[in-house]
Design an enzyme around this catalytic site. Structure first.
Site, PDB file in Angstrom:
ATOM      1  CD  GLU A   1      86.456  34.082  49.749  1.00 14.27           C
ATOM      2  OE1 GLU A   1      87.042  33.011  49.932  1.00 14.27           O
ATOM      3  OE2 GLU A   1      86.569  35.056  50.495  1.00 14.27           O
ATOM      4  CG  ASP A   2      89.745  34.011  45.832  1.00 17.28           C
ATOM      5  OD1 ASP A   2      89.070  34.791  46.531  1.00 17.28           O
ATOM      6  OD2 ASP A   2      90.643  33.289  46.271  1.00 17.28           O
TER       7      ASP A   2
END
Ligand code: MN
Length: 727
Positions: free
Chosen positions: A87-88
């Protein structure tokens, strides 16, 4: 181990520290992947900072530490370290799959998917659906456990984000994650999250409680110490060994009590809780007796969760007594194993599996059952599947464009969803856009889909739609519409028949209505109005002669015109039905009349199944389900397109296997229920399985796939039934 698990944030956790903590409960475990995940995550998160200004990597390390405190397995801990990299960071799913294993990848992907759900829980029912959605999307329950550990650390460091974000996150935690932790029986996480939620949702109350409890700290510590040794003494008098701890109750449970009783902090008297851990169940009850004879129990506060465990398998004895100095104290009594289960819930499963290899099985019923259960299953994913079934989250959860969540039964189509939104949306549905892509209305929905229904003014339901839908609501609405159309057609035909019929006697329908000549007909056949009369005529419930015979001004014996002509109108009514019943076969083969049709023995298709035909040498056409192995193996040139003959009615044998809890009368109850559906049972065989289970085999005759589904659904719905399969 007997103390509460401490989930405090830790500033620095080295790789060696994590590995050594893990080795505490799995000394022989191979931690190569764990070390690799540690380095991988460190590298990936390198440039990132958290809102607190700390390096981001501290977060996944804390999540992993929490998972180790819950004694999770290596795959789960690795996934905890990696849970934010997709996600990051700019790490793709494939890279994780390449560097680690499929289980780790699946857990990380599951976490990423759930992170993308936008929770909007204004209403309780919506919150419930979001919770179910999280479970449905998590293919592996470890995804939820990682999410809980993730949430735990985020909540613990929530002071660094804006006030609005604090309130939103805390509410979301209380609505979605606290109930999940509770349902999975992970009490340590549940209680901790609740207190954190209170701190950010009602800081005034939280800090007042904290202050008041702190003010009395000295008194309380002395009291706890004295009471613990007093209980210990009493137990020793009777030769019971117990480990006793005392603590003040969780803030959230005090807060809940204040709300329940509508009182202030001062009036909540029982702020202290004691826990006695003993060796076995007998000692639990012995201990209870000793405590009740030493101090007066508060009526209505005794609960026996050993005899009747909570739904999440929590077991313990609870009582409240007027303890030393007449102070109300709550006491929980349980065994060591029950305590571990209470603290870590479902997570205990992995731990016990580890332990059972070298240690004697525990004496706890449900843990044993769990182990027993696990032995009979192929792997962990089967186990997870069973737990998920137990949680009863079978459904599919999808979003409207506005972000509301709807639950539908699994297998539901776009059309089902359209009818869930509104009947008119259903009637005019032509398809949908799912996550931006166009799909037909028969497209099956998946949890997490964002669905926007496409409609057309000219669209209307047809009989074929009944094959597409799975939900009762959609089915009912379509049937109602079809019936309405059918009624309209019958009404028109009926009116025409009557009009023409009356003309033969040189009169007119209008005149006879005006003269109120139909009163006798209404009376005779219990009909309310002309409309109903037309429908009766159009659907052949009444004949023209029956009606005419009851009209005062008409003498049926002397028509002006031959009545035979009127008869031709009836043919029109039924012409459509006749057209389709030309074939005597259950299956219509494209371009071939009067061909011999057989059903494939391998897949045994029944009406409603998607089917394919094969031209066989000398045997006509054999029918297989489209996903039958034979279809893939045979040559395409012999394939013919086939369809079910809708007007053909026949009974088709299907085998059903049912596993139930072994209770007397189960077979006769199942048989009765099947027969009550109008379904014939050809064979029924019952067998007793070990571990108190029964196996049943039925050969039933159904007319089509939807009838089979109804039978399977009914059996599944029975309390005693564990699994139902089409054999
Ligand atoms: Mn995270």
């Amino acid at each position: 181990m007997l103390d509460k698990i401490d989930f405090s944030h830790e500033d620095e956790i080295s790789k060696e520290e994590l590995v050594s903590r893990y080795k505490n409960y799995d000394p022989d475990g191979d931690t190569t992947l764990l070390e690799k995940a540690y380095d991988f995550a460190t590298e990936a998160h390198l440039p990132q900072k958290r809102s607190s200004g700390e390096p981001y990597i501290i977060h996944p390390r804390n999540v992993a530490a929490t998972l180790i405190k819950l004694k999770m397995d290596l795959d789960c801990i690795c996934a905890g370290l990696l849970h934010d990299v997709v996600e990051d960071c700019e790490v793709c799913e494939e890279e994780i799959a390449r560097e680690f294993n499929p289980v780790i990848t699946q857990i990380v992907v599951g976490c990423t998917k759930i992170s993308k759900i936008k929770f909007r829980s204004k209403e309780e029912t919506q919150a419930e659906n979001f919770r179910k959605m999280v479970v449905a999307m998590a293919k592996d329950l470890r995804v939820i456990i990682v999410k809980l550990a993730d949430r735990m650390h985020n909540m613990r460091t929530l002071q660094y984000v804006s006030k609005t974000k604090q309130v939103n996150k805390a509410q979301e935690t209380l609505d979605i994650y606290v109930p999940l932790a509770s349902r999975l029986g992970i009490n340590s996480v549940k209680l901790e999250l609740e207190d954190l939620c209170l701190r950010f949702l009602h800081p005034d109350i939280y800090y007042r409680l904290a202050e008041k409890i702190a003010m009395k700290k000295k008194d309380r510590d002395r009291y706890i110490k004295e009471t613990v040794s007093l209980i210990k003494e009493k137990l020793q008098e009777y030769g019971v060994q117990g480990n006793i701890r005392g603590r003040s109750k969780h803030f959230y449970s005090i807060y809940k009590k204040m709300l329940q009783r509508g009182v202030g902090f001062e009036q909540v008297t029982d702020l202290l809780a004691f826990r006695v851990i003993v060796d076995n169940i007998t000692d639990c009850y012995k201990c209870l007796g000793i405590i009740h004879s030493a101090w007066t129990p508060v009526p209505g506060r005794f609960k026996d969760y050993i005899a009747i465990p909570k739904a999440n398998n929590y077991q313990s004895l609870h009582t409240t007594v007027l303890g030393p100095e007449a102070e109300r104290i709550e006491i929980q009594i349980r065994t060591r194993e029950m305590h571990e289960v209470a603290e870590t819930g479902v997570a205990a499963h992995w731990k016990y599996k580890e332990r059972s290899r070298n240690q004697k099985a525990t004496d706890i019923r449900w843990v044993e059952e769990l182990l027993e259960f696990n032995k009979s299953m192929k792997d962990n994913s089967d186990f997870m599947h069973a737990v998920k079934n137990d949680l009863d989250f079978h459904g599919v959860f999808v979003f409207t464009p506005k972000g509301d969540v709807f639950e539908l039964r699994s297998g539901a189509s776009v059309l089902d969803f359209a009818y869930t939104i509104h009947t008119e949306v259903g009637h005019h549905c032509v398809g949908a856009k799912i996550n931006g892509k166009m799909v037909p209305m028969k497209h099956r929905l998946k949890s997490g889909d964002s669905v926007s229904i496409l409609t057309s003014k000219t669209q209307e339901p047809s009989k074929d739609w009944l094959k597409i839908v799975k939900t009762t609501r959609a089915r009912t609405k379509i049937k109602q519409w079809l019936l309405k159309i059918e009624r309209k057609r019958q009404r028109e035909i009926g009116e025409k028949i009557l009009e023409e019929g009356i003309k033969k006697y040189d009169s007119s329908l209008k005149t006879l209505i005006k003269k109120n000549e139909f009163a006798k007909v209404f009376d005779e056949f219990h009909i309310k109005n002309m409309n109903e009369l037309y429908i009766h005529l159009g659907s052949k419930k009444l004949t023209l002669m029956q009606v005419l015979g009851n009209l005062p001004s008409i003498d049926v014996a002397s028509p002006k015109v031959d009545l035979k002509e009127v008869g031709s109108l009836y043919k029109k009514v039924n012409s459509r039905a006749k057209k389709t019943s030309r074939h005597d076969n259950a299956v219509i083969v494209d371009g071939l009349d009067d061909v011999l049709v057989r059903m494939g023995k391998c897949c045994n298709p029944i009406p409603g199944d998607s089917i394919v035909g094969f031209i066989t040498r000398g045997r006509g056409v054999t029918i297989h389900t489209s996903n039958c192995q034979t279809v893939f193996q045979s040559e395409g040139s012999r394939r013919v397109s086939v369809g079910w003959n809708k007007s053909y009615s026949f009974k088709h044998p299907v085998n059903i296997r049912v596993v139930t809890h072994d209770k007397p009368g189960t077979l006769s109850l199942m048989s009765k229920n099947i027969n009550n559906m109008g379904v014939n049972i050809r064979t029924a065989i019952a067998k007793s399985l070990p571990d108190q289970k029964g196996s049943f085999f039925f050969e039933v005759e159904v007319k089509d796939y939807s009838e089979l589904l109804r039978v399977l659904g009914m059996l599944e719905g029975m309390e005693e039934v564990i699994t139902v399969t089409r054999a």
